[in-house]
Design an enzyme around this catalytic site. Sequence first.
Site, PDB file in Angstrom:
ATOM      1  CG  ASP A   1      -1.648  -1.254   1.471  1.00 38.41           C
ATOM      2  OD1 ASP A   1      -2.342  -1.679   0.525  1.00 38.41           O
ATOM      3  OD2 ASP A   1      -1.557  -1.847   2.574  1.00 38.41           O
TER       4      ASP A   1
ATOM      5  CG  ASP B   1      -3.372  -4.384  -1.492  1.00 39.45           C
ATOM      6  OD1 ASP B   1      -4.317  -4.824  -2.165  1.00 39.45           O
ATOM      7  OD2 ASP B   1      -3.272  -4.590  -0.265  1.00 39.45           O
ATOM      8  CG  ASP B   2      -6.213  -1.625  -0.421  1.00 36.96           C
ATOM      9  OD1 ASP B   2      -7.119  -1.688  -1.277  1.00 36.96           O
ATOM     10  OD2 ASP B   2      -5.922  -2.574   0.338  1.00 36.96           O
TER      11      ASP B   2
ATOM     12  CG  ASP C   1      -5.034  -2.245   4.600  1.00 33.94           C
ATOM     13  OD1 ASP C   1      -5.976  -2.136   5.400  1.00 33.94           O
ATOM     14  OD2 ASP C   1      -4.713  -3.315   4.052  1.00 33.94           O
TER      15      ASP C   1
ATOM     16  CE  LYS D   1      -8.470  -3.680   1.924  1.00 31.07           C
ATOM     17  NZ  LYS D   1      -7.547  -4.810   1.701  1.00 31.07           N
TER      18      LYS D   1
END
Length: 387
Positions: A188, A212-213, A216, A252
């Site tokens: 992330d 990914d994000d 997070d 997230k």
Amino acid sequence: MVKYLTLAVAFVGAAQSKDIFVSPSGTGSGSQTAPFGSIQSAVNAAVAGDNILLRAGTYKPTTNIQITKSGTRTSPITLRSFEKEKVIIDGESLPGTPYGLDESLPNKERGILHIEKGNYWKFYNLELINGPYGIYARDASHNYYELITTHDNYETGFQLQGSSSNNTVIYLDSYRNRDPRKNGESADGFACKEGSGEGNVLRNARLWDNVDDGLDLFMFGSAVTLEEVYAWSNGFNRWGFSGFNGDGNGFKLGITDNPPANHIVRNCMAFGNAKKGFIDNGNPGKLTVERNTAWNNGDVGFNFRSSTSSLTKNIAAVNVGSAQVTLVSSVTASGNSWQSGSWSNTSFESVNPSVLKGARGSDGRVKASGFLIPVGKDIGATTRADI
Ligand SMILES: *[C@@H]1O[C@H](CO)[C@@H](O)[C@H](O)[C@H]1NC(C)=O
Ligand SMILES: *[C@@H]1O[C@H](CO)[C@@H](O)[C@H](O)[C@H]1NC(C)=O
């Protein structure tokens, strides 16, 4: 009398601190004229109150920099570029850049800067690239990070973990981090994961193009405050990973089980991410989510399916999901875009993010623009002022 005492104390404090210099070409023992060649040597020599000053250039350590000592509340240890010089710490020669698919990355090898049980540090104006994580701070509290850039690392750019409290991260730029070791499952831009501790804050940060994000907070059991955080274009497979595992959410915000974490998310933007803008990810807590904007993401803008959060004055518009938001009935919503009117690109002064993506101002902040500011309505995130 009181005045004289204060001066005497300040003088004693000042007399004890020293400047320690490092240069990529150094061979000396830390003076300005004969700097150290290794950042680790300077860390080893530092005591509470000292300033480690890195001269311009690219440092290429072959073992990661271990920070396991502490400053004190009144005498922190500082690690920074000398004046405004440009300092890059390139981790490409470290172990784990990358390890093979599904191999593990031992705790101690995580991070170009590995901070473990190191408290009361201040870090300024450093660029960390190509490392096995850029900054990895575990069980580390009361640290302050300003104008850090972490990009192209082989795991998350900047991660806080474990028992960690009262850390402030301001003006972070974290981008293009990826994890070939996990096919995109966990790198992330910024993460505060698997631990707990009050008082952690991320402010005026930009998180983009991570595999990914953007951000997070997986399994972090205490409230984290996020303000003026901008996450975009995360979760795309730019590296041709087979069996791609990137999630692609902007923010997230959760944990998959108890305890709840009552995060505060204010004046943030998520746009152009592969999937959702903001998600509670199973967090059963009561999050405060106000004046954020989710625009043009590949799925819904806000997905809160487990929490009892309050969502106030947020905007979800032009997201490509089946709906703009998915909210359970335990969520309280008021004054949000989806509760009045219809929204499109023409609802905003501008849908051009170039100013937001451009150089920061001399004060460190992202420059103000009309990007995603709605015409004639006072809701959503704004780069124009603190709200
Ligand atoms: C964090 O900072 C706050 C405010 O300064 C203080 O009250 C609190 O005790 C600190 N928390 C820890 C765990 O040190
Ligand atoms: C909104 O504007 C963005 C940026 O120009 C564009 O990519 C997107 O396709 C537009 N969406 C709609 C529904 O017009």
